[in-house]
Design an enzyme around this catalytic site. Structure first.
Site, short mmCIF file in Angstrom:
data_model
loop_
_atom_site.label_atom_id
_atom_site.label_comp_id
_atom_site.label_asym_id
_atom_site.label_seq_id
_atom_site.Cartn_x
_atom_site.Cartn_y
_atom_site.Cartn_z
CG HIS A 1 63.68 89.77 39.67
ND1 HIS A 1 61.97 90.24 39.90
CD2 HIS A 1 63.70 89.57 38.53
CE1 HIS A 1 61.67 90.33 38.65
NE2 HIS A 1 62.58 90.02 37.73
NE ARG B 1 57.12 91.18 36.44
CZ ARG B 1 58.77 91.00 35.60
NH1 ARG B 1 59.35 90.21 36.11
NH2 ARG B 1 58.88 92.07 34.90
#
Ligand code: GLV
Length: 308
Positions: free
Chosen positions: A271, A223
């Site tokens: 991502h 993250r």
């Protein structure tokens, strides 16, 4: 009883279609469409707008559409009486194993360097690494971390694992929380697969990088807020780190003004290391929905006190 789908990127229709084809008996609504609020018992979410959960008085469970759940904890309308689940899916696991493996090979074979040489029409063979030169250290030995560690170890890499509590995995040397420094001093390719919690926020910082052998490489697939971006750039510019492949950012999409974009030793992906496939994931949501309805324990439940 019904499921409410909440995500802001316009991709709810793929999930609704997967429910329609696999479990048409279950009522599902897109949160943007009119729906009877009192029927909602499960919310299936990805980066939901904050504040919605309190409008659903019969809501019992918030299910993440992905492996991560940090964005649910960030929502003040999530409260401790709600159950929380995450996705554990074979496709997500193999996708992550493959992505990290691809990044390790790209680093080892210097592929990014050749790609940038191409823009100068530069024909130049560079020295390269072999497996024996690399020790891969995986931070976070949950489902994705353990599987990725095993996949790399099965390919002949020397792999270490670090996690809050010590894990036993054949072929992998593992370290527990207090042994972070021992783990770091042996790691020259650091892979971050940690859950994002108050303890791990900002963990990839200058102090941590300084404990790695000089010239280490970072592969960050967890993250965005784990990483202190300025610290990475400084550590690369000083030669303490030799570069990084980064898939996750505190704000996504990454701002076009971010210095990461133009840095020749930072390799950015949007991502995409492992992305939930609705067709594959819906089956486990249906199982959990049926368990919720019949008051049975849920699969892949998150410990909301631990945060993962
Ligand atoms: C992806 O980042 C996920 O949490 O599944």
């Amino acid at each position: 009883m019904a499921i409410l789908l909440i995500r802001q990127d316009g991709k709810t229709s793929q999930w609704l279609n997967a429910f329609k084809s696999q479990a048409s008996q279950i009522e599902c609504f897109d949160y943007n469409e009119p729906h009877p609020k009192e029927t909602i018992t499960m919310a299936l979410v990805w980066k939901q707008p904050h504040g919605l959960f309190e409008q659903y008085k019969n809501l019992k469970c918030v299910a993440s559409m992905g492996a991560g759940v940090d964005f649910i904890f960030e929502d003040p309308s999530f409260h401790q009486e709600l159950l929380m689940t995450r996705v554990v899916d074979p496709l997500l696991i193999t996708d992550m194993e493959e992505f990290v493996t691809a990044q390790v090979y790209a680093y080892m074979k210097g592929l990014y360097q050749y790609h940038s040489q191409q823009s100068f029409s530069l024909w130049q063979q560079n020295p390269y690494l072999r497996k024996k030169d690399i020790t891969i250290g995986i931070m976070g030995m949950g489902v994705l971390g353990s599987a990725t560690a095993k996949a790399l170890s099965d390919q002949g890499f020397n792999v270490l694992g670090w996690s809050n509590s010590k894990k036993q995995i054949e072929g992998i040397t593992t370290y527990e929380k207090v042994d972070l420094d021992l783990f770091l001093e042996k790691t020259n390719v650091l892979v971050c697969l940690l859950p994002l919690t108050p303890d791990t926020n900002g963990i990839l910082n200058e102090s941590l990088f300084s404990k790695l052998p000089r010239g280490a490489y970072l592969i960050h697939v967890a993250r965005g807020p784990h990483l202190v971006g300025e610290d990475l750039i400084q550590s690369i510019d000083k030669g303490q780190m030799c570069g990084a492949a980064i898939d996750v950012f505190p704000t996504e999409p990454l701002d076009t003004k971010s210095p990461f974009w133009g840095h020749s030793k930072i390799h950015i992906t949007p991502h995409c290391a492992s992305i939930s496939s609705p067709e594959s994931v819906v089956a486990q949501i249906v199982v959990n929905y049926n368990r919720l309805t019949s008051h049975q324990p849920l699969l892949n439940q998150v410990d909301t006190l631990k945060g993962y």
